[in-house]
Design a protein around this motif. Structure first.
Motif, short mmCIF file in Angstrom:
data_model
loop_
_atom_site.label_atom_id
_atom_site.label_comp_id
_atom_site.label_asym_id
_atom_site.label_seq_id
_atom_site.Cartn_x
_atom_site.Cartn_y
_atom_site.Cartn_z
N GLN A 321 1.12 -0.88 -0.41
CA GLN A 321 0.10 -0.46 0.22
C GLN A 321 0.75 1.06 0.12
O GLN A 321 1.82 1.38 0.51
CB GLN A 321 -0.98 -0.22 1.44
CG GLN A 321 -1.87 -0.86 1.09
CD GLN A 321 -2.56 -0.95 2.31
OE1 GLN A 321 -3.16 -0.79 3.09
NE2 GLN A 321 -3.99 -1.30 2.00
N ILE A 322 0.68 1.85 -0.32
CA ILE A 322 1.21 3.22 -0.55
C ILE A 322 -0.02 4.31 0.29
O ILE A 322 -0.47 4.61 -0.35
CB ILE A 322 1.19 4.15 -2.48
CG1 ILE A 322 1.85 3.08 -2.67
CG2 ILE A 322 1.63 5.49 -2.54
CD1 ILE A 322 2.11 3.75 -4.39
N ARG A 323 1.35 5.09 1.26
CA ARG A 323 0.52 6.22 2.17
C ARG A 323 0.06 7.48 1.43
O ARG A 323 0.96 7.89 0.48
CB ARG A 323 0.79 6.33 3.01
CG ARG A 323 2.01 4.57 4.32
CD ARG A 323 2.11 5.38 5.34
NE ARG A 323 1.52 6.28 6.27
CZ ARG A 323 2.21 7.13 7.11
NH1 ARG A 323 3.20 6.84 7.41
NH2 ARG A 323 1.43 7.68 8.25
N GLN A 324 -1.16 7.92 2.08
CA GLN A 324 -1.54 9.11 1.88
C GLN A 324 -1.27 9.21 -0.49
O GLN A 324 -1.13 10.50 -0.55
CB GLN A 324 0.03 10.27 1.40
CG GLN A 324 0.02 10.28 3.42
CD GLN A 324 0.68 11.71 4.25
OE1 GLN A 324 1.45 11.53 3.32
NE2 GLN A 324 0.16 11.85 4.80
N CYS A 325 -2.10 8.57 -0.41
CA CYS A 325 -1.97 8.36 -1.95
C CYS A 325 -3.87 7.76 -2.73
O CYS A 325 -4.26 6.22 -1.65
CB CYS A 325 -1.26 7.00 -2.36
SG CYS A 325 -1.00 6.93 -4.56
N GLY A 326 -4.19 8.59 -3.88
CA GLY A 326 -5.34 7.98 -3.71
C GLY A 326 -5.56 6.67 -5.15
O GLY A 326 -4.59 5.37 -4.81
#
Length: 366
Positions: A321-326
């Motif tokens: 998962q990639i944080r602070q990403c939509g």
């Protein structure tokens, strides 16, 4: 209708062993400019330093440097299918050179999008030494569909297979964002020999397709598709797709909408939707390939919880998962997306080392 109307979705790489340890992604604002704009000019309708003649004139208004550079590399190549007598001039961005010692990386896109979705990620992959192809799925993108070919799931599948058979010819790492993940799953089940690994980004694979539209009169479908192309809806969809409103917001809307300006876009989109779209729910557990699942933690289009479900149902997959990403990490955070891709390939290339190239902090979207 489920709101998945982003530039990447509606209703979803092997490196040479020596290069893998040394590869460094050295992309700055001018990195992609090293591509010869005139490559393939005769076949694709391009000329040096100019946009391909088949792109809508609105491309001239785009100011995003990465999009401009990638757009100048788009070309059309003939793809012969079994459902048309004449070949389809199919749009794509192909690598400057093909390699024989590593698997090619084939980048699909999401619903109602195009290869321009990869404007920031493509040069990073190329600079890392990958043989990258960005391919427009039949019915979307910038292919010549003047003959109005069928754009249902079976036709999209055969078109991609014939493209692979004609130009790639080796097992590929198939990358599918959003609805492109459903395209990748459907393709891999039918043509497993053409795929070596798969990468899913914000995968839209649990939708059962636009069933309601299969029962609607055509004029209602065309009305819905007309709204899909409208600027207000595109603004809303683009806003929902990202964790934060980008400074390039208006330009990104224009880029995501560019292919809609081609004269056959409405016919192709309606044809796809009234035929039911993709439903791969029952195919997921049949996937035998190694898979990487990427997901933005703040995905406002498709819940990141579905990433965990997909991870559980795929026989051989890892989840990152990639944080602070939509919803569209390869647009919003391309360096982090590429980092995970390179690590995935490194892990599967050499069990003795999980080290992967570092991704630079220089901007790629100028």
């Amino acid at each position: 209708m489920q709101l998945l109307l982003t530039s990447s979705s509606l209703p979803a790489l092997q490196l040479p062993s020596a290069a893998l340890a040394k590869a460094r992604v050295r992309v700055a604002a001018s990195a992609a400019a090293s591509a010869p704009d005139g490559a393939g000019a005769a076949a694709s309708g391009t000329s040096a330093g100019r946009f391909p003649v088949f792109l809508p004139q609105a491309v001239e208004r785009i100011r995003d440097g990465a999009a401009v550079r990638l757009a100048k590399r788009i070309e059309r190549v003939p793809v012969q299918t079994g459902f048309l007598e004449s070949p389809i001039l199919s749009s794509c961005v192909r690598p400057l050179k093909q390699q024989q010692d590593s698997d090619p990386v084939v980048l699909l896109h999401g619903f109602d999008s195009s290869c321009l979705e990869w404007r920031y990620t493509y040069p990073l992959l190329e600079e890392a030494g990958l043989e990258a192809w960005a391919v427009d799925i039949l019915g979307w993108g910038f292919s010549d569909l003047e003959t109005r070919p069928p754009c249902d799931v079976a036709s999209k599948r055969e078109h991609l297979y014939q493209f692979w058979k004609s130009y790639i010819k080796r097992p590929m790492v198939l990358v599918g964002p959003s609805l492109g993940a459903a395209v990748a799953i459907d393709f891999s089940i039918n043509y497993p020999e053409a795929v070596s690994k798969m990468i899913f980004i914000g995968a839209s694979v649990y939708s059962e397709g636009p069933k309601d539209m299969t029962r609607m009169p055509k004029f209602v479908s065309y009305a819905g598709v007309f709204i899909l192309k409208s600027l207000p809806l595109r603004f809303l969809a683009t806003r929902l797709a990202f964790n934060k409103v980008p400074t390039e917001f208006f330009d990104w809307v224009q880029i995501g909408r560019l292919h809609c300006l081609l004269p056959w876009w409405e016919d192709a989109t309606v044809d796809f939707m009234i035929r039911g779209g993709y439903n791969v729910i029952n195919q997921i557990k049949q996937v035998k390939h190694k898979c990487l699942i990427l997901w933005g933690e703040d995905d406002g289009i498709i819940s990141s919880k579905l990433g965990y479900r997909l991870h559980q149902e795929l026989p051989d997959a890892i989840l990152r998962q990639i944080r602070q990403c939509g919803h569209i990490p390869h647009v919003e955070k391309p360096r982090e997306a590429v980092k995970h891709v390179l690590e995935f390939l490194a892990r599967n290339k050499s069990k003795g080392s999980n080290r992967a190239p570092s991704v630079p902090s220089v901007p790629v979207n100028s």
